[in-house]
Design an enzyme around this catalytic site. Sequence first.
Site, PDB file in Angstrom:
ATOM      1  N   ARG A  36      37.385  30.850 -54.731  1.00 19.99           N
ATOM      2  CA  ARG A  36      37.247  29.629 -53.924  1.00 19.99           C
ATOM      3  C   ARG A  36      37.543  28.377 -54.757  1.00 19.99           C
ATOM      4  O   ARG A  36      38.043  27.389 -54.229  1.00 19.99           O
ATOM      5  CB  ARG A  36      35.846  29.549 -53.309  1.00 19.99           C
ATOM      6  CG  ARG A  36      35.710  30.475 -52.128  1.00 19.99           C
ATOM      7  CD  ARG A  36      34.370  30.351 -51.458  1.00 19.99           C
ATOM      8  NE  ARG A  36      34.366  31.131 -50.223  1.00 19.99           N
ATOM      9  CZ  ARG A  36      33.315  31.326 -49.469  1.00 19.99           C
ATOM     10  NH1 ARG A  36      32.143  30.807 -49.807  1.00 19.99           N
ATOM     11  NH2 ARG A  36      33.396  32.044 -48.364  1.00 19.99           N
ATOM     12  N   GLY A 367      32.512  34.241 -42.926  1.00 21.23           N
ATOM     13  CA  GLY A 367      32.119  34.031 -41.527  1.00 21.23           C
ATOM     14  C   GLY A 367      33.181  33.272 -40.741  1.00 21.23           C
ATOM     15  O   GLY A 367      33.448  33.589 -39.574  1.00 21.23           O
TER      16      GLY A 367
END
Length: 395
Positions: A36, A367
């Site tokens: 990330r 998610g």
Amino acid sequence: MLDVDFLELDLKNKRVLIREDLNVPMKKGKILSNARLLAALPTIKHAVDNGAEVTVMSHLGRPRENLSIRDQPEFSLKPVVDRLEVLSGLSFELVSNYIDGFVRGKADVTVLENVRLNLGESTNNQLLSKRLAALCDIYVMDAFACAHRAHSSTTGIIRYAPISCSGPLLRKELDALRKALYAPKKPMLAIVGGSKVSTKLAVLESLVNQLDQLIVGGGIANTFLAAKGFDIGRSLYENDLLEFAADLYKKINIPLPTDVVVASGIKSDAQIRICNVSDIRVEEMIVDFGPESISRLKDFIACAGTILWNGPIGVFEIDKFEEGTKQIAEAIASSRAFSLAGGGDTLAAIERYGVNSGISYSSTGGGAFLEYVGGQTLPAVQELANQHNSKEYLR
Ligand code: 3PG
């Protein structure tokens, strides 16, 4: 075009506030994956290189709102800031008291301490959104991985910042998803693994009409095996989703494993054996696909034009149970298909087997990836579209 193009904006001397998702997996204070951070850095560097006063904000984990970082130091972005410095060669400074304005130091980039410490962040409080907006001239929403959260720092702020726009990472993610979902090169294959059907219900339901082939793995495959009447011993499965699985069979052919690796438990010293799916003993549990099933799965991968991959095939964190996930990761990486992978475990597997360069696009989203693939509109993307009167990127 979703909105104004961040890369075209004049950033010189502007206060640019970038929302990234720097929520990295951590164990005992150590960062387990840089994925990330590496994905966020090009946006940050672009702003620095173009003369902006750059501020970055992110959450880390799920701290208690309005409890100070001193009381919950494990949620501090300090290790993330240190790692960003090493990865980028830029200087970063972490500030804790910023909500009513802050004095910039000499660092190239200022990072605001975990935004989830602010009261009202997770309820998208209007006042908090306005206070965050007052910290910038330009707000850049670049955090695809939390675009499914209608929070102040991801969504509420968009309305109040003088200029709001999507960042390059958010766009890249949405473009890759759209390419895979709306203009797939056929045949289109989805491999959906992981432990529970219940966390992937929307994804499975939404994909089923678009796919040419669906493969289920991990605990999800166990539920589908149980729905077909196989005796799966002590394997984890979801009893209340047997009917859902049976219904899905009516809509699409789902080839199930014919052989599996079974173990006495999920631990590295467990006894294992490979057996036919109809030959599992009561005390055993499925921990991976067997060689015959893996080979068949690789045949599907070799023929696919588009591959969407979410979730491991077996309990790959344990060496003995990793073969299915490992071989599938390698097969996807060496296939000519457009491959899109997403989800925390999937990215961990890609890193573990060093196959990132072979995957066409690895999403930073967990998610958010599942919600988008499952047909939902992400609130932050919706808000950007509202602000710019755009319908593009909406589902
Ligand atoms: C993620 O890791 O999926 C994102 O950072 C969102 O985190 P959350 O589930 O705590 O909102």
